[in-house]
Design a protein around this motif. Structure first.
Motif, PDB file in Angstrom:
ATOM      1  N   GLU A 508       2.448   3.812  -2.148  1.00  0.00           N
ATOM      2  CA  GLU A 508       1.791   2.561  -2.507  1.00  0.00           C
ATOM      3  C   GLU A 508       2.113   1.508  -1.457  1.00  0.00           C
ATOM      4  O   GLU A 508       3.207   1.498  -0.888  1.00  0.00           O
ATOM      5  CB  GLU A 508       2.248   2.087  -3.885  1.00  0.00           C
ATOM      6  CG  GLU A 508       1.749   2.967  -5.010  1.00  0.00           C
ATOM      7  CD  GLU A 508       2.182   2.467  -6.383  1.00  0.00           C
ATOM      8  OE1 GLU A 508       2.934   1.470  -6.435  1.00  0.00           O
ATOM      9  OE2 GLU A 508       1.769   3.058  -7.390  1.00  0.00           O
ATOM     10  N   ALA A 509       1.141   0.631  -1.227  1.00  0.00           N
ATOM     11  CA  ALA A 509       1.310  -0.424  -0.222  1.00  0.00           C
ATOM     12  C   ALA A 509       0.619  -1.693  -0.699  1.00  0.00           C
ATOM     13  O   ALA A 509      -0.461  -1.631  -1.315  1.00  0.00           O
ATOM     14  CB  ALA A 509       0.742   0.019   1.121  1.00  0.00           C
ATOM     15  N   THR A 538      -6.686   8.940   1.646  1.00  0.00           N
ATOM     16  CA  THR A 538      -7.688   8.583   0.645  1.00  0.00           C
ATOM     17  C   THR A 538      -7.113   7.546  -0.304  1.00  0.00           C
ATOM     18  O   THR A 538      -5.933   7.624  -0.687  1.00  0.00           O
ATOM     19  CB  THR A 538      -8.119   9.823  -0.157  1.00  0.00           C
ATOM     20  OG1 THR A 538      -8.604  10.822   0.736  1.00  0.00           O
ATOM     21  CG2 THR A 538      -9.210   9.481  -1.158  1.00  0.00           C
ATOM     22  N   VAL A 539      -7.929   6.572  -0.699  1.00  0.00           N
ATOM     23  CA  VAL A 539      -7.507   5.563  -1.667  1.00  0.00           C
ATOM     24  C   VAL A 539      -7.577   6.185  -3.054  1.00  0.00           C
ATOM     25  O   VAL A 539      -8.657   6.537  -3.539  1.00  0.00           O
ATOM     26  CB  VAL A 539      -8.404   4.305  -1.582  1.00  0.00           C
ATOM     27  CG1 VAL A 539      -8.007   3.300  -2.661  1.00  0.00           C
ATOM     28  CG2 VAL A 539      -8.304   3.676  -0.203  1.00  0.00           C
ATOM     29  N   LYS A 545      -7.548  -3.822 -10.068  1.00  0.00           N
ATOM     30  CA  LYS A 545      -8.864  -4.160  -9.541  1.00  0.00           C
ATOM     31  C   LYS A 545      -9.702  -2.895  -9.378  1.00  0.00           C
ATOM     32  O   LYS A 545      -9.164  -1.787  -9.214  1.00  0.00           O
ATOM     33  CB  LYS A 545      -8.756  -4.880  -8.189  1.00  0.00           C
ATOM     34  CG  LYS A 545      -8.083  -6.240  -8.267  1.00  0.00           C
ATOM     35  CD  LYS A 545      -8.124  -6.951  -6.930  1.00  0.00           C
ATOM     36  CE  LYS A 545      -7.466  -8.321  -7.016  1.00  0.00           C
ATOM     37  NZ  LYS A 545      -7.506  -9.054  -5.733  1.00  0.00           N
ATOM     38  N   ASP A 546     -11.004  -3.086  -9.427  1.00  0.00           N
ATOM     39  CA  ASP A 546     -11.918  -1.964  -9.204  1.00  0.00           C
ATOM     40  C   ASP A 546     -12.332  -1.855  -7.744  1.00  0.00           C
ATOM     41  O   ASP A 546     -12.619  -0.765  -7.252  1.00  0.00           O
ATOM     42  CB  ASP A 546     -13.173  -2.124 -10.072  1.00  0.00           C
ATOM     43  CG  ASP A 546     -12.852  -2.020 -11.558  1.00  0.00           C
ATOM     44  OD1 ASP A 546     -11.910  -1.275 -11.894  1.00  0.00           O
ATOM     45  OD2 ASP A 546     -13.531  -2.695 -12.356  1.00  0.00           O
ATOM     46  N   GLU A 547     -12.376  -2.998  -7.057  1.00  0.00           N
ATOM     47  CA  GLU A 547     -12.799  -3.005  -5.658  1.00  0.00           C
ATOM     48  C   GLU A 547     -12.231  -4.232  -4.958  1.00  0.00           C
ATOM     49  O   GLU A 547     -11.783  -5.194  -5.597  1.00  0.00           O
ATOM     50  CB  GLU A 547     -14.322  -3.011  -5.556  1.00  0.00           C
ATOM     51  CG  GLU A 547     -14.973  -4.188  -6.247  1.00  0.00           C
ATOM     52  CD  GLU A 547     -16.491  -4.109  -6.262  1.00  0.00           C
ATOM     53  OE1 GLU A 547     -17.120  -5.182  -6.296  1.00  0.00           O
ATOM     54  OE2 GLU A 547     -17.034  -2.987  -6.231  1.00  0.00           O
ATOM     55  N   ALA A 554      -4.262  -6.633  -2.714  1.00  0.00           N
ATOM     56  CA  ALA A 554      -4.039  -5.727  -3.838  1.00  0.00           C
ATOM     57  C   ALA A 554      -2.927  -4.741  -3.474  1.00  0.00           C
ATOM     58  O   ALA A 554      -2.570  -4.580  -2.301  1.00  0.00           O
ATOM     59  CB  ALA A 554      -5.313  -4.974  -4.210  1.00  0.00           C
ATOM     60  N   VAL A 555      -2.387  -4.090  -4.494  1.00  0.00           N
ATOM     61  CA  VAL A 555      -1.471  -2.968  -4.291  1.00  0.00           C
ATOM     62  C   VAL A 555      -2.298  -1.690  -4.430  1.00  0.00           C
ATOM     63  O   VAL A 555      -2.948  -1.471  -5.460  1.00  0.00           O
ATOM     64  CB  VAL A 555      -0.324  -2.985  -5.312  1.00  0.00           C
ATOM     65  CG1 VAL A 555       0.550  -1.739  -5.148  1.00  0.00           C
ATOM     66  CG2 VAL A 555       0.515  -4.240  -5.146  1.00  0.00           C
ATOM     67  N   VAL A 556      -2.294  -0.875  -3.385  1.00  0.00           N
ATOM     68  CA  VAL A 556      -3.179   0.294  -3.306  1.00  0.00           C
ATOM     69  C   VAL A 556      -2.332   1.558  -3.191  1.00  0.00           C
ATOM     70  O   VAL A 556      -1.303   1.572  -2.502  1.00  0.00           O
ATOM     71  CB  VAL A 556      -4.136   0.173  -2.100  1.00  0.00           C
ATOM     72  CG1 VAL A 556      -5.033   1.399  -1.993  1.00  0.00           C
ATOM     73  CG2 VAL A 556      -4.973  -1.094  -2.212  1.00  0.00           C
TER      74      VAL A 556
END
Length: 609
Positions: A508-509, A538-539, A545-547, A554-556
């Protein structure tokens, strides 16, 4: 009824009285304006620092840590005092990793008192004796007159650079990444600096920097190359004009500038990003052609350096091809870009040696200052100013930070892999932490299966010369003997067997999306750069959030699509895909899946190659 008597409002006497009053009023107004003007001029005169004789100038108060020392005077110290001063100088040199700056004629609180000529000469003699005792040389950078008190005689302050004489290859090494658009003159400038000969206007100086035939044919850099420029303990340039080999340059230098020549063409952008993220440059030099201005990848390279928090200075090249007006227009264009809200930089034009010294010191003290040089590789204009700047430029980190890294376990990042005849497999990269010696046994990985393999370090080379010990923060090449090259790849790490390296396929980042044409969402694929790691990911999800759209945070959660990688929490991250770009830092490493756990358990049963 109008009163026509003397003294009435309409009488001549009254009119004369009224006119006199008006004239007196005008005179009074003129006098008051004149007085205000004089007072205003006096106030303006007082505000002008050049004419002010009342308030003495100050420097910032002396810091207990760091490599800058203030001394009021050093005239005929006793033996005990001299020993104390020499010990103090040794401490400042250690703080500056072999360099220290002495301000003579300055009190500890920063007050510029100044010294007479006799006291200044005596102080410099004492400082030279101190330097000789600790194995160093001194160089007078500049002298300035202090004339804040008109009753005193002319007094001066001196700024002196003290630098250790090289011993056992422990020179100060700074890495400078060279950025800029294609055909801006990056390789030519480096060729002139490192070879000591001016260019002929047709690119002769850059030929020694190219690594491939197509680079010579097209004149465009497509790979990462390294060039070195040395300075001895007296601040004199050491390059290939006087030394035949890199080993001789290293032996004669107390300070080494390693230039990382990166590609300017947009199709080699991934190579340029890899050079910025993997080789950990201390500074970046953005080369801008005076006749084309900000064009092509110039803005993109500037943005990359700022996103990775690499301090940047600018060299405006090819001024010999342009009129003074064109050069001025290019510099103003740069200043406007640097002052924009996204940059928030303070441009600083360097036009004299005094400016170069000031710029080098302010550059490392404030992240906002951006020095700008206007120079030519053909006529040699202002090249000396750039050399003065590089000579005085101090390291970003102090000795305490480096010592803390050296106390940690060994971790070497693999950036390049070679096969050398009669030597075997050789890897190049940077030692992130610890100390590495010849004959040391390490483990390298992760492999595609997530394993780490044993190996032994044969010999070590820094800047193409033999080296026995490698310390944290230094770049080098390590010979691995008969180790199978096919088992290695860029992005691996060589670590101490006592370390339990954390590998992951998902992480996660916390990111900021710098630009995206549409929206950034789950399922998107991007190329992730984290240090020397470069792989498509890949995300998997966006927390809350959705996008994402341009400028949003955001944290992805990312997942590598090919093989696991070694990452550290807190490491800077940069990702891209076409025009999509984003930055951030790693916040969490996710445990591998059940199948990967079985492979990771093999880390404890390290296999012999």
């Amino acid at each position: 009824m109008v009163d026509l008597s003397e003294g009435g409002a309409g009488s001549p006497g009254a009119r004369r009285h009224a006119l006199g009053s008006v004239n007196n009023g005008r005179k009074t107004a003129r006098k008051s304006r004149s007085r205000r003007g004089k007072r205003g001029r006096k106030r303006k005169h007082k505000k002008n620092p050049r004419n002010s004789r009342t308030s003495p100038p100050f420097l910032p108060p002396e810091a207990e840590e760091g490599n800058i020392e203030y001394k009021l005077k050093l005239v005929n110290p006793t033996q005990y005092r001299f020993e104390h001063l020499a010990t103090q100088l040794k401490w400042r040199l250690q703080e500056g990793r072999g360099e220290a700056v002495y301000q003579i004629g300055v009190e500890d609180n920063g007050l510029l008192v100044g010294l007479t000529d006799g006291d200044m000469k005596a102080s410099l003699r004492t400082l030279r004796r101190m330097a000789e005792k600790v194995g160093a040389d001194i160089t007078l950078l500049r002298e300035r007159e202090v004339d804040f008190d008109s009753d005193r005689n002319t007094r001066k302050i001196a700024e002196v650079l003290v630098r250790k004489v090289p011993d056992d290859q422990q020179f100060l090494d700074l890495r400078v990444a060279v950025l800029g658009n294609v055909d801006s003159g990056k390789s030519t400038l480096l060729g002139v600096l490192t070879q000591g000969e001016l260019d002929n206007g047709r690119g002769r100086a850059r030929l020694n920097l190219f690594r491939h035939l197509h680079e010579i044919q097209t004149g465009r850099t497509s790979s990462i190359s390294f060039e070195i420029l040395g300075f001895n303990s007296k601040g004199e340039v050491v390059n290939y004009s006087e030394s035949r080999t890199a080993e001789q340059i290293c032996e004669s230098s107390s300070k080494m500038i390693t230039f990382i020549d990166l590609a300017g063409h947009h199709k080699y952008l991934k190579t340029t990003i890899f050079g910025l993220t993997s080789y950990c440059p201390d500074f970046a030099m953005l080369v801008v052609s005076a006749n084309t201005g900000i064009a092509g990848t110039t803005r993109e390279h500037l943005g990359l350096a700022m996103a990775l928090k690499v301090p940047i200075f600018i060299a405006v090249s090819k001024v010999d091809l342009c009129s003074g007006g064109t050069v001025e227009r290019t510099v103003r264009q740069l200043e406007r870009v640097l002052k924009q809200p996204g940059c928030n930089k303070v441009p600083l034009r360097v036009v004299s040696a005094d400016d170069a010294v000031s710029a080098a010191q302010q550059f490392t003290q404030s992240a906002c200052v951006t020095p700008i040089f206007t120079l030519s590789s053909v006529s040699g204009q202002s090249l000396e100013l750039l050399k003065v700047f590089l000579n005085v430029l101090p390291p970003l980190g102090n000795s305490k930070e480096q010592e803390e890294l050296m106390q940690q376990l060994t971790e070497f990042q693999v950036d390049e892999i070679y096969s050398v005849p009669d030597v075997g497999t050789v890897v190049g990269g940077t030692l992130y932490s610890g100390v590495c010696r010849e004959g040391e046994r390490l483990v390298v990985g992760p492999t595609d299966e997530g394993r780490f393999l044993r190996l032994k370090v044969g010999s070590i080379q820094r800047n193409r010369s033999a080296c026995r010990v490698l310390r944290a923060g230094q770049a080098a090449t390590l010979a691995l003997g008969s180790f199978d090259r096919s088992l290695l790849r860029k992005g691996m790490v060589m670590v101490s067997p006592r370390m339990n390296p954390t590998i992951c396929c998902q992480f996660e980042a916390a990111i900021v999306l710098l630009f995206h044409a549409k929206t950034f969402r789950r399922g998107s694929q991007v190329t992730v750069h984290v240090g020397n790691v470069r792989q498509t990911a890949t995300v998997e999800s966006l927390h809350g959030k959705d996008e994402l759209r341009t400028g949003e945070r955001a944290v992805v959660r990312f997942r590598f699509i090919k093989h696991p990688e070694y990452l550290r929490v807190g490491a800077k991250l940069l990702f891209r895909e076409g025009v999509t770009k984003g930055i951030g830092h790693v916040t969490r490493l996710l445990p591998p899946s059940q199948n990967q756990n079985q492979n990771q358990n093999l880390n404890h049963n390290l296999q012999d190659n």
